[in-house]
Scaffold this active site. Structure first.
Site, PDB file in Angstrom:
ATOM      1  N   LYS A   1       0.818  -1.217   0.000  1.00 37.28           N
ATOM      2  CA  LYS A   1       0.000   0.000   0.000  1.00 37.28           C
ATOM      3  C   LYS A   1       0.850   1.264   0.000  1.00 37.28           C
ATOM      4  O   LYS A   1       0.401   2.319  -0.437  1.00 37.28           O
ATOM      5  CB  LYS A   1      -0.964  -0.021   1.168  1.00 37.28           C
ATOM      6  CG  LYS A   1      -2.015  -1.106   0.974  1.00 37.28           C
ATOM      7  CD  LYS A   1      -3.110  -1.077   2.006  1.00 37.28           C
ATOM      8  CE  LYS A   1      -4.158  -2.127   1.689  1.00 37.28           C
ATOM      9  NZ  LYS A   1      -3.643  -3.517   1.833  1.00 37.28           N
TER      10      LYS A   1
HETATM   11  C1  LIG Z   1      -4.263  -4.579   1.189  1.00 43.86           C
HETATM   12  C2  LIG Z   1      -3.465  -5.811   1.027  1.00 43.86           C
HETATM   13  C3  LIG Z   1      -3.843  -6.816   0.104  1.00 43.86           C
HETATM   14  C4  LIG Z   1      -5.109  -6.730  -0.731  1.00 43.86           C
HETATM   15  O1  LIG Z   1      -5.044  -5.730  -1.710  1.00 43.86           O
HETATM   16  P1  LIG Z   1      -6.358  -5.254  -2.470  1.00 43.86           P
HETATM   17  O2  LIG Z   1      -5.930  -4.129  -3.326  1.00 43.86           O
HETATM   18  O3  LIG Z   1      -7.321  -4.826  -1.389  1.00 43.86           O
HETATM   19  O4  LIG Z   1      -6.888  -6.401  -3.233  1.00 43.86           O
HETATM   20  C5  LIG Z   1      -3.016  -7.918  -0.039  1.00 43.86           C
HETATM   21  N1  LIG Z   1      -1.896  -8.059   0.704  1.00 43.86           N
HETATM   22  C6  LIG Z   1      -1.512  -7.121   1.602  1.00 43.86           C
HETATM   23  C7  LIG Z   1      -0.287  -7.359   2.406  1.00 43.86           C
HETATM   24  C8  LIG Z   1      -2.266  -5.966   1.792  1.00 43.86           C
HETATM   25  O5  LIG Z   1      -1.878  -5.049   2.691  1.00 43.86           O
END
Ligand SMILES: *Cc1c(COP(=O)(O)O)cnc(C)c1O
Length: 470
Positions: free
Chosen positions: A116
């Protein structure tokens, strides 16, 4: 001359905006999600010309068509250079080979060790730029079960025009996740530990937005995963990986561990922009609404099960609406009807032809916790690779969806040191935190515990805003 980009709602009843407008709006007023009025496309020659660029330069070039008309290219380029300067790897998003046709793209070298950061680090800077341009301030409120909150806090700390209040459930996040939020002592960051669950936190945030006078007076804003700017900021790393493996002159595939469908939607976007992506494999944990949809057009809500991969513990993948809109031939009325039906019945009635079309590109795999542990152990034994539970699920999806002769890149979404317990159980090893976080357990924390009541949370937001306006 690039033409200005406008954004429309998937439900067709909200004003159109430019990039700055959708950045600040988040959700559209009609409950829909913003998408580009027309997808930009690069020709094969244009893609080839981007090969070999440093990641921040590539990011600026890929994002530029989306910000056209709202943010000048030189500004965008400067923000990209600044956003990725703080990453812990010189390649920003290094590509690692695990097997002949299997790769991982490590997206976890940002400040909070989760993918993120790649979008959030740019988003914080975009917010600052747009707010200064418009001489405005914003109060970002958000609820988190862990990862999103820390990435948002790291992205917005010390920004002049952004006040940020993040709610997390008291005692229910992991210690690493809590400390990554509460040890940020910047004056514009407030951490509230709510005496309740993550769902209570989300309800409190919704309650604040529903209180119109409060929302307007506090200038509330959000950075949740439905914000279009986050999707746009995730497309460049798919381009980087594809170009490194020979695109546009060779097909590639991607595998994505998926929760809210934001990351995999960005992969779809890279394909829509002209990259030859032959398959998108979706990995899920026991919360397997997406694999069920792909297997049998069964998109029905079930209670959320807690798993080893908490960032994928979701009931509904909110960004799926953007794909649905495209599968429906961009018909906003059909999209609105299906989404309303989903909210009413807990089951999404996707028309058969649209479902069939989805299955020609997407492949789904659901892995429960024991299978995830087995996968972590196998990767460590076979390839010497330490994959966190989310990444392990992505790699398993890559293998189960493999196409002969097509290299597949699995997204590594979190650093294994974020999940020490799962790693120890599966491999006997506890990965060390990277240097910039090695003193995390010794740092001072600042957090306010608040009761699970709207008035208490609103008081806390009010006093944070007043303190910093003074
Ligand atoms: C947020 C997150 C996901 C999922 O991502 P999306 O965009 O919501 O599908 C997967 N792995 C980690 C470590 C995350 O922080």
């Amino acid at each position: 001359m690039i033409r200005a980009m406008r954004y429309i709602s998937t439900r067709g009843r909200a004003p159109t905006h430019d990039f700055a407008g959708v950045l600040l709006a988040g959700l559209a007023e009609d409950g829909g999600l913003y998408v580009p009025e027309a997808w930009p496309e690069f020709s094969p020659a244009e893609w080839r010309a981007l090969r070999g660029l440093p990641y921040p330069e590539l990011a600026a070039r890929v994002i530029a068509p989306f910000t056209a008309g709202a943010i000048g290219y030189d500004t965008l380029r400067r923000l990209c250079l600044d956003a990725y300067a703080g990453f812990g790897h010189p390649a920003v998003v290094p590509l690692v080979q695990l097997d002949h046709d299997l790769f991982v793209l490590e997206l976890f070298h940002g400040p909070t060790l989760a993918f993120k950061d790649v979008a959030m680090q740019l988003l914080g800077r975009l917010f600052d730029h747009v707010l200064r341009d418009q001489d405005r301030r914003v109060t970002i409120v958000g609820a988190t079960s862990g990862d999103t909150g820390s990435a948002a806090i790291e992205a917005c700390r010390d920004r002049d025009r952004v006040e940020m209040v993040i709610l997390h459930p008291h005692g229910r996040t992991s210690e690493v996740q809590r400390r990554q939020m509460t040890t940020v002592l910047s004056p514009n960051i407030t951490n509230l530990a709510v005496e309740g669950t993550f769902d209570d936190c989300q309800d409190l945030v919704k309650g604040m937005f529903a209180d119109a006078p409060f929302r307007d007076r506090m200038r509330l804003g959000a950075v949740n995963s439905i914000n279009w700017a986050r999707i746009a900021a995730q497309i460049p790393y798919y381009a980087a990986a594809a170009l490194a493996l020979g695109a546009p002159d060779r097909e590639v595939a991607f595998a994505v561990p998926t929760g809210n469908f934001g990351n995999v939607l960005a992969a779809w976007g890279a394909r829509r922009m002209g990259l030859p992506v032959a398959r998108l494999s979706i990995g899920a944990n026991a919360n397997d609404i997406l694999p069920r949809f792909l297997a049998a057009n069964d998109m029905s809500m079930r209670p959320v099960l807690p798993t080893l991969s908490p960032s994928m513990d979701i009931q509904v993948s909110s960004n799926f609406e953007r794909l649905l809109f495209e599968l429906l031939g961009r018909d906003p009325d059909a999209c609105a009807a299906i989404m309303n039906g989903f909210r009413r019945d807990g089951r999404m009635a996707v028309p058969d032809p649209s479902w069939r079309e989805a299955t020609t590109l997407f492949h789904g795999l659901g892995l429960d916790d024991p299978a995830t542990e087995t996968e972590i152990r196998r990767l460590h034994a076979k390839a010497g690779y330490l994959a966190d539970p989310h990444t392990a699920i992505g790699i398993a999806a890559a293998r189960s969806g493999a196409l002969p002769g097509v290299p597949c890149v699995a997204m590594a979404t979190a650093h294994p040191a974020k999940f020490p317990d799962a790693m120890r159980v599966a491999t006997g090893l506890v990965p060390a935190l990277p240097r910039h976080l090695s003193d995390l357990y010794q740092r001072e924390e600042r957090v306010r515990v608040v009761p699970n009541r709207l008035d208490a949370v609103q008081d806390a937001v009010r006093s944070a805003v007043l303190r910093n306006a003074a």
